[in-house]
Write an enzyme that holds these catalytic residues in place. Structure first.
Site, PDB file in Angstrom:
ATOM      1  N   GLY A  31     -30.592 -14.447 -20.229  1.00  0.00           N
ATOM      2  CA  GLY A  31     -30.510 -14.040 -18.831  1.00  0.00           C
ATOM      3  C   GLY A  31     -31.976 -13.822 -18.322  1.00  0.00           C
ATOM      4  O   GLY A  31     -32.066 -14.280 -17.148  1.00  0.00           O
ATOM      5  N   GLU A  65     -24.715 -11.122 -16.118  1.00  0.00           N
ATOM      6  CA  GLU A  65     -23.902 -10.036 -16.860  1.00  0.00           C
ATOM      7  C   GLU A  65     -24.490 -10.289 -18.266  1.00  0.00           C
ATOM      8  O   GLU A  65     -24.177 -11.221 -18.755  1.00  0.00           O
ATOM      9  CB  GLU A  65     -22.482 -10.345 -16.820  1.00  0.00           C
ATOM     10  CG  GLU A  65     -21.667  -9.115 -16.779  1.00  0.00           C
ATOM     11  CD  GLU A  65     -20.827  -9.011 -18.344  1.00  0.00           C
ATOM     12  OE1 GLU A  65     -21.611  -8.515 -19.440  1.00  0.00           O
ATOM     13  OE2 GLU A  65     -20.129  -9.920 -18.497  1.00  0.00           O
ATOM     14  N   LEU A  66     -25.371  -9.208 -18.896  1.00  0.00           N
ATOM     15  CA  LEU A  66     -26.055  -9.533 -20.338  1.00  0.00           C
ATOM     16  C   LEU A  66     -25.635  -8.646 -20.896  1.00  0.00           C
ATOM     17  O   LEU A  66     -24.632  -7.901 -20.866  1.00  0.00           O
ATOM     18  CB  LEU A  66     -27.622  -9.655 -19.737  1.00  0.00           C
ATOM     19  CG  LEU A  66     -27.914 -10.629 -18.645  1.00  0.00           C
ATOM     20  CD1 LEU A  66     -29.585 -10.427 -18.340  1.00  0.00           C
ATOM     21  CD2 LEU A  66     -27.631 -12.041 -18.892  1.00  0.00           C
ATOM     22  N   LYS A 103     -19.951 -24.365 -16.815  1.00  0.00           N
ATOM     23  CA  LYS A 103     -20.736 -24.786 -18.038  1.00  0.00           C
ATOM     24  C   LYS A 103     -19.981 -23.550 -19.242  1.00  0.00           C
ATOM     25  O   LYS A 103     -20.796 -22.587 -19.108  1.00  0.00           O
ATOM     26  CB  LYS A 103     -22.058 -24.883 -18.193  1.00  0.00           C
ATOM     27  CG  LYS A 103     -22.648 -25.408 -19.498  1.00  0.00           C
ATOM     28  CD  LYS A 103     -24.084 -25.485 -19.766  1.00  0.00           C
ATOM     29  CE  LYS A 103     -24.424 -24.142 -20.483  1.00  0.00           C
ATOM     30  NZ  LYS A 103     -23.871 -24.198 -21.873  1.00  0.00           N
ATOM     31  N   GLY A 163     -12.952  -2.780 -22.497  1.00  0.00           N
ATOM     32  CA  GLY A 163     -11.632  -2.718 -21.749  1.00  0.00           C
ATOM     33  C   GLY A 163     -11.480  -2.303 -20.360  1.00  0.00           C
ATOM     34  O   GLY A 163     -10.626  -1.827 -20.081  1.00  0.00           O
ATOM     35  N   ALA A 164     -12.494  -2.817 -19.745  1.00  0.00           N
ATOM     36  CA  ALA A 164     -12.730  -2.284 -18.108  1.00  0.00           C
ATOM     37  C   ALA A 164     -11.497  -3.088 -17.388  1.00  0.00           C
ATOM     38  O   ALA A 164     -11.271  -4.267 -17.884  1.00  0.00           O
ATOM     39  CB  ALA A 164     -13.981  -2.835 -17.563  1.00  0.00           C
ATOM     40  N   THR A 174     -29.298 -10.956 -23.155  1.00  0.00           N
ATOM     41  CA  THR A 174     -30.569 -10.588 -22.250  1.00  0.00           C
ATOM     42  C   THR A 174     -31.703 -11.637 -22.136  1.00  0.00           C
ATOM     43  O   THR A 174     -32.168 -11.982 -21.295  1.00  0.00           O
ATOM     44  CB  THR A 174     -31.163  -9.276 -22.569  1.00  0.00           C
ATOM     45  OG1 THR A 174     -29.959  -8.262 -22.554  1.00  0.00           O
ATOM     46  CG2 THR A 174     -32.343  -8.670 -21.728  1.00  0.00           C
ATOM     47  N   CYS A 198     -19.289  -7.624 -24.854  1.00  0.00           N
ATOM     48  CA  CYS A 198     -20.438  -6.993 -24.030  1.00  0.00           C
ATOM     49  C   CYS A 198     -20.378  -5.552 -24.074  1.00  0.00           C
ATOM     50  O   CYS A 198     -21.322  -4.501 -23.820  1.00  0.00           O
ATOM     51  CB  CYS A 198     -20.785  -7.436 -22.842  1.00  0.00           C
ATOM     52  SG  CYS A 198     -21.078  -9.336 -22.553  1.00  0.00           S
ATOM     53  N   THR A 199     -19.286  -5.045 -23.913  1.00  0.00           N
ATOM     54  CA  THR A 199     -18.816  -3.794 -23.736  1.00  0.00           C
ATOM     55  C   THR A 199     -18.461  -3.092 -25.031  1.00  0.00           C
ATOM     56  O   THR A 199     -18.338  -1.760 -25.158  1.00  0.00           O
ATOM     57  CB  THR A 199     -17.550  -3.423 -22.895  1.00  0.00           C
ATOM     58  OG1 THR A 199     -16.609  -4.358 -23.391  1.00  0.00           O
ATOM     59  CG2 THR A 199     -17.708  -3.858 -21.735  1.00  0.00           C
TER      60      THR A 199
HETATM   61  C1  UN1 Z   1     -17.530  -9.371 -21.610  1.00  0.00           C
HETATM   62  O1  UN1 Z   1     -17.657  -8.742 -22.987  1.00  0.00           O
HETATM   63  O2  UN1 Z   1     -18.404 -10.078 -21.380  1.00  0.00           O
HETATM   64  O3  UN1 Z   1     -14.214  -4.767 -20.252  1.00  0.00           O
HETATM   65  C2  UN1 Z   1     -16.494  -9.060 -20.684  1.00  0.00           C
HETATM   66  C3  UN1 Z   1     -13.999  -5.288 -21.041  1.00  0.00           C
HETATM   67  C4  UN1 Z   1     -13.499  -6.586 -20.704  1.00  0.00           C
HETATM   68  C5  UN1 Z   1     -14.548  -7.858 -20.384  1.00  0.00           C
HETATM   69  C6  UN1 Z   1     -15.607  -7.791 -21.330  1.00  0.00           C
HETATM   70  N1  UN1 Z   1     -12.588  -6.557 -19.571  1.00  0.00           N
HETATM   71  O4  UN1 Z   1     -14.310  -5.234 -22.474  1.00  0.00           O
END
Ligand code: UN1
Length: 518
Positions: free
Chosen positions: A252, A269-270, A191, A466-467, A249, A303-304
């Site tokens: 989640g 992953e919140l 979804k 940017g992981a 969150t 999220c990051t």
């Molecule tokens: C997200 O924001 O849910 O590390 C994922 C990063 C990306 C992934 C983010 N590779 O910013």
């Protein structure tokens, strides 16, 4: 702005991906279970209606579950390396569609084209990773305490994986889950966010081609479109052993409780509230690049994203001036135009939250260092473009404790040693990503030590966002504790079984228990 779609090849991209534009009717993706009301997708780039899709009803949901459950019965029997081959083909299709899908991501979600392409690259990367992993779903072997016994563990697929994804990474997060779930032998029901349904259709069409070309059961990847009500059906359904959910969150917590109530597994992953600590030994040039990209990339909707800069007082003015002057160079506008750095927010509700955050920080005693504001006029007709803003703040401010999904960066001053900075860094509810900028080994190692960052991701001389896909992605506390993508994140998609085999003619009991029968 009337030329947006023709200028940037959006029409061609939609056609290549099998997504209908608004003049052609309603999009129905392959293996897309949808007979409900119409859901329209407006682009935050120019405010135009891109296309529409049908939402899934509860009957559609039931059909999807039955299709997935049936597909699992055969898919689980396929050897994992063969499933890896399917994922390899999926990765190839993504390579062929990288440009078109990247454009659609940029146009439907609003992130810069480069970041749109980067998101599709993450999908390709996870496919490559999963292909190799399909031959490495290792369990351990143990030495039994009993003679003539052998012990080992093995991993079996679990069944249907429910994927609930967010608008900010409308395609990559689905691919992280699906690529791993597939090599593990699971099947998926997805979804996507109701804010990016066309990205869902496009992905589904790509993966459906792979399914068709390999004569696989269509239920191994099902798409359902709709709002939280569909999410509720998924989270309470005992036929879905694992729910993987990405979002706020608040969402989640609702998901986690519903899944836990039936003793299902969840992968969450919140939200994040990510900080970069800038020490007296930081390289200022690197700090500026990391911090600015972290704060304004994806318009602050990762999220990051970097939300806080915790700067030592001795370098505070220097760092502040460098960042403020870098912000002056930012170009805000159509994200498909590669001259622009910052695109729009997802919608006008997000704009309201951004404006409210700026009001609140001032109300709490903060000082605005780079003025925000909503942009109007030519090119900004959608009402979703805002100016990235910077405020001087205290870590304890209520608004600083809160994740605002927008380009608002808080500058916080610390004095003394790095432990004081860490106190601020860890002093928020969320625990996703963190970074330190320093050339001082002691500070760097302290930051990474047991008394250092409490986040799932802790970087040195790199920003918070940017992981790479190869590491486990996720975080602690209000971030939900889940780990996705690399490392051993695959294990959550499988059930572990411990096997003890006795190849003798007697039956000794463990722990030396005597139980003699005459
Ligand atoms: C997200 O924001 O849910 O590390 C994922 C990063 C990306 C992934 C983010 N590779 O910013």
């Amino acid at each position: 702005m009337t030329t947006t779609t023709s200028q940037f090849g959006i029409k061609e991209a939609l056609a290549q991906l099998g997504v209908k534009d608004i003049n052609e009717g309603t999009s129905t993706g392959l293996h897309h279970f949808a007979n409900g009301e119409i859901l329209e997708s407006f682009s935050p780039v120019d405010g135009k209606l891109i296309g529409s899709v049908k939402m899934s009803t509860s009957q559609d949901y039931e059909k999807a579950i039955l299709s997935a459950t049936a597909a699992f019965k055969t898919f689980r029997l396929m050897p994992a390396p063969q499933r890896g081959e399917i994922v390899r083909q999926f990765g190839e299709k993504l390579r062929q569609n990288k440009e078109a899908l990247g454009k659609l991501v940029s146009y439907e979600m609003g992130k810069s084209l480069q970041e749109g392409y980067g998101e599709v690259q993450e999908m390709i990367d996870i496919c490559d990773f999963a292909v190799g992993l399909s031959r490495q779903l290792h369990g351990l072997t143990m030495h039994s305490e009993r003679p003539g016994h052998r012990m080992y563990e093995q991993y079996h697929p679990m069944g249907v994986v429910g994927i609930i994804s967010a608008f900010n990474f409308p395609v990559a997060v689905w691919a992280w889950n699906t690529a791993l779930a597939w090599i593990c032998g699971d099947v998926c029901i997805w979804k996507p966010s109701e804010k990016t349904p066309l990205c869902g259709i496009a992905c589904q069409n790509i993966i459906a081609e792979v399914i068709k070309e390999n004569n696989l059961p269509e239920g191994i990847s099902c798409l359902i479109n709709g709002d939280y009500k569909l999410g509720e059906l998924m989270t309470s359904d005992t036929r879905i052993p694992l729910i993987s959910a990405t979002g706020s969150t608040r969402m989640g917590k609702i998901v986690a409780q519903a899944v836990a109530a039936r003793l299902g597994k969840s992968l969450l992953e919140l939200g994040g509230n990510n900080a970069i600590i800038v020490t007296p030994d930081a390289d200022i040039k690197m700090t500026v690049i990391g911090a600015v990209f972290g704060a304004v990339g994806t318009a602050g909707q990762r999220c990051t994203s970097t939300r806080r800069l915790i700067i030592h007082e001795s370098v505070f003015e220097k760092v502040k001036d460098a960042i403020v002057s870098a912000y002056k160079q930012l170009k805000i506008g159509n994200p498909l135009d590669e001259n622009n750095h910052v695109g729009p927010l997802i919608d006008t509700d997000a704009v309201k939250m951004y404006s409210a955050a700026l009001d609140k920080v001032v109300e709490e005693g903060g000082t605005i260092l780079v003025e925000g504001g909503v942009l109007t006029g030519e090119g900004y007709e959608s009402g979703c473009y805002v100016k990235p803003a910077i405020a001087l703040a205290q870590n304890s401010f209520e608004i600083v404790q809160h994740e605002t999904f927008a380009p608002v960066l808080y500058l916080i001053k610390y004095s003394g040693d790095v432990d004081n900075a860490l106190e601020y860094q860890n002093g928020v509810g969320q625990g996703l990503s963190s970074a330190i900028m320093t050339n001082n080994l002691r500070e760097a190692e302290r930051f990474l030590s047991v008394v250092g960052s409490d986040c799932g991701i802790a970087n040195v001389n790199i920003g918070t966002s940017g992981a790479e896909i190869g590491g486990a992605f996720g975080g602690e506390k209000d971030t939900g504790g889940g780990r996705e993508s690399g490392s051993d994140a695959w294990k959550i998609y499988m059930r572990r079984q411990t096997n003890t085999i006795n190849y003798t003619t007697s039956l000794p009991l463990a722990q030396g228990i005597k139980f003699d029968l005459q």
